[in-house]
Design a protein around this motif. Structure first.
Motif, short mmCIF file in Angstrom:
data_model
loop_
_atom_site.label_atom_id
_atom_site.label_comp_id
_atom_site.label_asym_id
_atom_site.label_seq_id
_atom_site.Cartn_x
_atom_site.Cartn_y
_atom_site.Cartn_z
N TYR A 74 -15.50 43.57 -32.01
CA TYR A 74 -15.09 44.86 -31.47
C TYR A 74 -16.21 45.88 -31.57
CZ TYR A 74 -10.13 44.00 -30.52
OH TYR A 74 -8.95 43.55 -29.98
N GLN A 75 -17.05 45.78 -32.59
CA GLN A 75 -18.18 46.70 -32.70
C GLN A 75 -19.09 46.59 -31.47
OE1 GLN A 75 -17.00 44.75 -35.10
NE2 GLN A 75 -17.28 45.63 -37.14
N PRO A 95 -8.82 49.15 -32.58
CA PRO A 95 -10.09 49.35 -31.86
C PRO A 95 -9.97 50.31 -30.68
CG PRO A 95 -9.18 47.16 -31.44
CD PRO A 95 -8.39 47.74 -32.56
N THR A 96 -8.79 50.38 -30.06
CA THR A 96 -8.60 51.35 -28.98
C THR A 96 -8.78 52.76 -29.51
OG1 THR A 96 -7.10 49.92 -27.72
CG2 THR A 96 -6.95 52.28 -27.30
N LEU A 97 -8.18 53.04 -30.65
CA LEU A 97 -8.30 54.37 -31.25
C LEU A 97 -9.73 54.63 -31.72
CD1 LEU A 97 -4.93 54.52 -33.19
CD2 LEU A 97 -5.59 55.95 -31.26
N ALA A 98 -10.37 53.60 -32.26
CA ALA A 98 -11.76 53.76 -32.68
C ALA A 98 -12.65 54.08 -31.49
CB ALA A 98 -12.25 52.48 -33.38
N GLU A 147 -11.23 40.40 -38.18
CA GLU A 147 -12.50 41.10 -38.17
C GLU A 147 -12.28 42.56 -38.52
OE1 GLU A 147 -14.26 42.95 -34.60
OE2 GLU A 147 -13.76 41.02 -33.74
N PRO A 148 -13.36 43.31 -38.85
CA PRO A 148 -13.19 44.66 -39.39
C PRO A 148 -12.33 45.59 -38.53
CG PRO A 148 -15.44 43.95 -39.72
CD PRO A 148 -14.78 42.88 -38.90
N LEU A 149 -12.50 45.61 -37.22
CA LEU A 149 -11.76 46.54 -36.38
C LEU A 149 -10.51 45.92 -35.75
CD1 LEU A 149 -14.41 48.78 -34.59
CD2 LEU A 149 -12.80 49.40 -36.39
#
Length: 289
Positions: A74-75, A95-98, A147-149
């Motif tokens: 996602y990064q 991830p959408t919000l990030a 994964e992180p996100l």
């Protein structure tokens, strides 16, 4: 013809996947190929088969071919979206919000229903059914994460582990294995004691002995996120309208995770997920080598 680009672990390979003929006459010479992307949440061939009918359905209205690209994380997806290398992406709520926090041009337009026609899903904590875990020694436990996100990664798994084992995830050994399927398989192989993943995918491994032991609150469904810097208002409206008006016989042929219809994203869709300040605190690497 739609071209599928797979970018994984620093290697680049190109698959060509036939999803239908597009009339050359319908495409002006200057027409740009649109880029759709998703993370490889399961085997790559399976994901191509999931999304190909939906993308073909959109191509017929847009008069554009769509290139399918996998991103390794996602990064990387977010970075490429911000750099205008991506026109549309299939993304979970975290991830959408990030992405929306970093790029105001990111616009989620629809979310995908589940098999019951409801919008939203849960993350779960899993283990191998026969295992008797030593919860009195949480520092010995190994936890597999996506994964992180990922919404079902550290973010959702940490509170589930805390409630189940009465100890913070940070005191245990954890590793990001990326795919939801790999979380399930690594727990079944005995490489990890616990794992965090999406409920619908965990359910498909129950027959092999995977046990769901805790559930998260419901979070918004995966969304189709559009890039308003690279797509025109007319294209955005065409995509939104085309998906919202898709008949059941059409979307029933799409992949399992997207074959139950869609709902328009509302202004309050993500309201209860007010965790912007927590995103930066998610560890970017596991502590288990």
């Amino acid at each position: 013809m739609m071209y599928v680009e797979i970018l994984e672990k620093g290697e680049s390979m190109r698959w060509i996947y036939y999803i239908g003929l597009i009339s050359i006459c319908a495409l002006p010479l200057e027409a740009r190929v649109l880029i759709f992307t998703s993370l490889p949440y399961k085997n790559n061939a399976g994901i191509v088969e999931d999304f190909a009918p939906m993308l073909r359905y959109l191509e017929s209205d847009l008069n554009r071919s769509i290139e399918f690209r996998f991103e390794p994380s996602y990064q990387k997806l977010i970075a490429d979206f911000i750099d205008n290398k991506i026109d549309m992406a299939y993304m979970g709520p975290l991830p959408t919000l990030a992405l929306m926090k970093q790029d105001a041009s990111a616009l989620p337009v629809v979310t995908f229903n589940d098999a019951k026609g409801k919008n939203g899903y849960r993350c779960v904590l899993v283990k191998f059914m026969p295992d008797m875990l030593m919860l009195e020694q949480p520092q010995t436990l190994k936890v597999a994460l996506t994964e992180p996100l990922s919404t079902c990664g550290y973010f959702s798994t940490a509170p589930l582990v805390q409630a189940y084992a009465k100890a913070p995830l940070s005191t245990m050994h954890y590793r990001y294995v990326h795919k939801h399927d790999e979380v399930a398989l690594s727990v079944l192989r005995g490489e990890f004691h616990l794992g965090g993943m999406k409920e619908s995918i965990a359910e498909s491994y129950r027959s092999l002995g995977l046990e769901i032991i805790a559930y998260s609150p419901i979070v918004p469904s995966f969304a189709l996120v559009l890039n308003t810097k690279t797509l025109s208002p007319e294209q955005i409206e065409a995509i939104r309208t085309r998906l919202l008006n898709a008949p059941a016989k059409e979307y029933a042929s799409w992949g399992k995770e997207i074959s139950w219809g869609v709902q328009a994203v509302q202004t309050d869709t993500y309201r209860h997920m007010q965790f912007f300040s927590d995103i930066e605190s998610i560890p970017q690497e596991g502590n288990l080598r």
